[in-house]
Design an enzyme around this catalytic site. Structure first.
Site, PDB file in Angstrom:
ATOM      1  N   ARG A   1      31.562  23.993  29.226  1.00  0.00           N
ATOM      2  CA  ARG A   1      30.505  23.184  28.561  1.00  0.00           C
ATOM      3  C   ARG A   1      30.723  23.327  26.856  1.00  0.00           C
ATOM      4  O   ARG A   1      29.904  22.512  26.247  1.00  0.00           O
ATOM      5  CB  ARG A   1      29.136  23.921  28.937  1.00  0.00           C
ATOM      6  CG  ARG A   1      28.947  23.398  30.378  1.00  0.00           C
ATOM      7  CD  ARG A   1      27.438  23.691  30.789  1.00  0.00           C
ATOM      8  NE  ARG A   1      27.085  22.743  32.002  1.00  0.00           N
ATOM      9  CZ  ARG A   1      26.906  23.558  33.270  1.00  0.00           C
ATOM     10  NH1 ARG A   1      27.473  24.865  33.326  1.00  0.00           N
ATOM     11  NH2 ARG A   1      26.660  22.996  34.396  1.00  0.00           N
TER      12      ARG A   1
ATOM     13  N   VAL B   1      35.452  36.469  28.994  1.00  0.00           N
ATOM     14  CA  VAL B   1      36.310  36.081  27.836  1.00  0.00           C
ATOM     15  C   VAL B   1      35.739  35.355  26.857  1.00  0.00           C
ATOM     16  O   VAL B   1      34.968  34.419  26.855  1.00  0.00           O
ATOM     17  CB  VAL B   1      37.678  35.288  28.641  1.00  0.00           C
ATOM     18  CG1 VAL B   1      38.813  35.181  27.367  1.00  0.00           C
ATOM     19  CG2 VAL B   1      38.140  36.253  29.533  1.00  0.00           C
TER      20      VAL B   1
ATOM     21  N   GLN C   1      24.904  21.885  43.289  1.00  0.00           N
ATOM     22  CA  GLN C   1      24.475  22.833  42.213  1.00  0.00           C
ATOM     23  C   GLN C   1      23.976  22.151  40.880  1.00  0.00           C
ATOM     24  O   GLN C   1      23.676  23.005  39.987  1.00  0.00           O
ATOM     25  CB  GLN C   1      25.284  23.969  42.094  1.00  0.00           C
ATOM     26  CG  GLN C   1      26.887  23.541  41.411  1.00  0.00           C
ATOM     27  CD  GLN C   1      27.668  24.755  41.680  1.00  0.00           C
ATOM     28  OE1 GLN C   1      28.220  25.150  42.502  1.00  0.00           O
ATOM     29  NE2 GLN C   1      27.821  25.363  40.242  1.00  0.00           N
TER      30      GLN C   1
ATOM     31  N   GLY D   1      39.180  31.836  30.184  1.00  0.00           N
ATOM     32  CA  GLY D   1      38.248  32.528  31.123  1.00  0.00           C
ATOM     33  C   GLY D   1      39.071  32.550  32.727  1.00  0.00           C
ATOM     34  O   GLY D   1      38.668  33.599  33.217  1.00  0.00           O
ATOM     35  N   HIS D   2      38.958  31.112  33.024  1.00  0.00           N
ATOM     36  CA  HIS D   2      39.471  31.302  34.325  1.00  0.00           C
ATOM     37  C   HIS D   2      40.880  31.654  34.441  1.00  0.00           C
ATOM     38  O   HIS D   2      41.528  32.399  35.286  1.00  0.00           O
ATOM     39  CB  HIS D   2      39.642  29.685  34.815  1.00  0.00           C
ATOM     40  CG  HIS D   2      38.162  28.972  34.671  1.00  0.00           C
ATOM     41  ND1 HIS D   2      37.852  28.200  33.831  1.00  0.00           N
ATOM     42  CD2 HIS D   2      37.096  29.065  35.864  1.00  0.00           C
ATOM     43  CE1 HIS D   2      36.631  27.597  34.213  1.00  0.00           C
ATOM     44  NE2 HIS D   2      36.358  28.188  35.369  1.00  0.00           N
TER      45      HIS D   2
ATOM     46  N   SER E   1      33.274  28.813  28.091  1.00  0.00           N
ATOM     47  CA  SER E   1      32.731  28.031  28.906  1.00  0.00           C
ATOM     48  C   SER E   1      33.134  26.483  28.824  1.00  0.00           C
ATOM     49  O   SER E   1      33.393  25.887  27.750  1.00  0.00           O
ATOM     50  CB  SER E   1      31.281  28.040  28.533  1.00  0.00           C
ATOM     51  OG  SER E   1      30.550  26.934  29.522  1.00  0.00           O
TER      52      SER E   1
END
Ligand code: PAF
Length: 309
Positions: free
Chosen positions: A195, A184, A69, A44-45, A193
């Site tokens: 995670r 993605v 965060q 995704g990145h 992700s």
């Protein structure tokens, strides 16, 4: 890290060096693409970095696990830290700079100034993770201030974050164009992700149900459902069918305001969002859809009484 990768990627950890490097590129007339991340980079990145590289002369990736965060019960200490692999991926995708400041560099003392984007952060993720978006907005504002004029690339996977970042860039007049990039997915629909790495094999097998639930919601909209609560209920019911999931929220909202409309109007864009716990991992996903326009009224038969009048 291959030598060629090492040669092409400038790795910086100080704010002064990062800002100076980007200023120097701009002074040579080069445009800057910024890709802020928490690290543990995945495909995704990679898509964000590749897009930035296609649209900008110089791409800077930031890797910073931002303590502001993460809530007290969240996964700050177990968040994956994979800097060498991140550097290799960033360079392979066309990044020229990797900025990975230590916490002490970003927050040398107590944080007395914080950015809050009110109105967009009280619901959904904001309701479940109090303070999360203040932490995101504060660090993103700092990164924008350090980076200067640029395009900044964010994934739609974190849809509420994207709305928050857009709004803070506009409200605080940062010379930053925020670019949204599509989520993605794995071939089975699971959104990528960092995670996902926490999921057991059994959890990973059922995780794509979250995407399937969003598709159910989109189907309900396509079938003519105009009550956002009923659309959200269709999403929630699909998640509830798998007892390993514990639903946090399902919602159908206006994509710009993130508010739940009173009713869905023809042609209206809707964003479906869902969050659920699977074991000890909390997953989120979202999907955009459009309320169908009413089918055109059948042509009226000519009235014989009027014919030839
Ligand atoms: O989405 C992320 O990776 C983070 O929230 C961000 C935007 C880099 C801020 O720390």
């Amino acid at each position: 890290l291959s030598q060629s990768v090492g040669l092409r990627l400038e790795q910086l950890t100080s704010i002064a060096a990062f800002s100076a490097a980007l200023d120097a590129h701009r002074a040579h007339g080069r445009s800057i693409g910024l890709v802020p991340t928490l690290g543990a980079l995945h495909d995704g990145h990679a898509a964000l970095i590749r897009r930035a590289a296609a649209e900008c002369d110089v791409v800077a990736v930031t890797v910073f696990v931002n303590p502001l965060q993460f809530g007290p019960d969240e996964d700050l200490s177990r968040y994956p830290r994979t800097l060498a692999a991140d550097a290799a991926l960033a360079a392979d995708c066309g990044a020229a700079i990797l900025f990975s400041p230590p916490v002490q560099e970003m927050y040398p003392g107590p944080v007395l100034t914080s950015v809050r984007v009110s109105g967009l952060t009280g619901t959904l993720e904001g309701a479940s993770r109090p303070g999360h978006f203040d932490g995101v907005a504060t660090v993103v504002a700092k990164l924008f201030a350090m980076a200067g004029r640029c395009r900044a690339y964010f994934g739609e996977k974190d849809f509420q974050q994207l709305a928050v970042v857009r709004r803070l860039a506009a409200d605080l007049s940062f010379p930053v164009e925020v670019v949204a990039c599509p989520t993605v997915r794995e071939p089975d629909g699971l959104a990528l992700s960092s995670r996902n790495a926490y999921l057991s094999a059994e959890e990973r097998a059922v995780a794509p149900l979250l995407h399937a639930a969003l598709l159910e919601g989109a189907d309900a909209v396509a079938a003519g459902e105009t009550d956002p609560a009923a659309v959200a209920a269709a999403v929630a019911a699909t998640v509830a069918a798998e007892p390993r999931f514990r639903l946090d929220y399902a919602a159908a909202v206006d994509p710009a305001t993130l508010a739940v409309p009173a009713a869905l109007a023809p042609g209206q864009e809707v964003r479906l969002l869902v969050a659920a716990h699977l074991g000890t991992t909390r997953l989120i996903d979202n999907l955009g859809t459009t309320v169908p326009a009413p089918s055109p009224a059948p042509a009226r038969k000519a009235d014989p009484a009027c014919a030839g009048a």
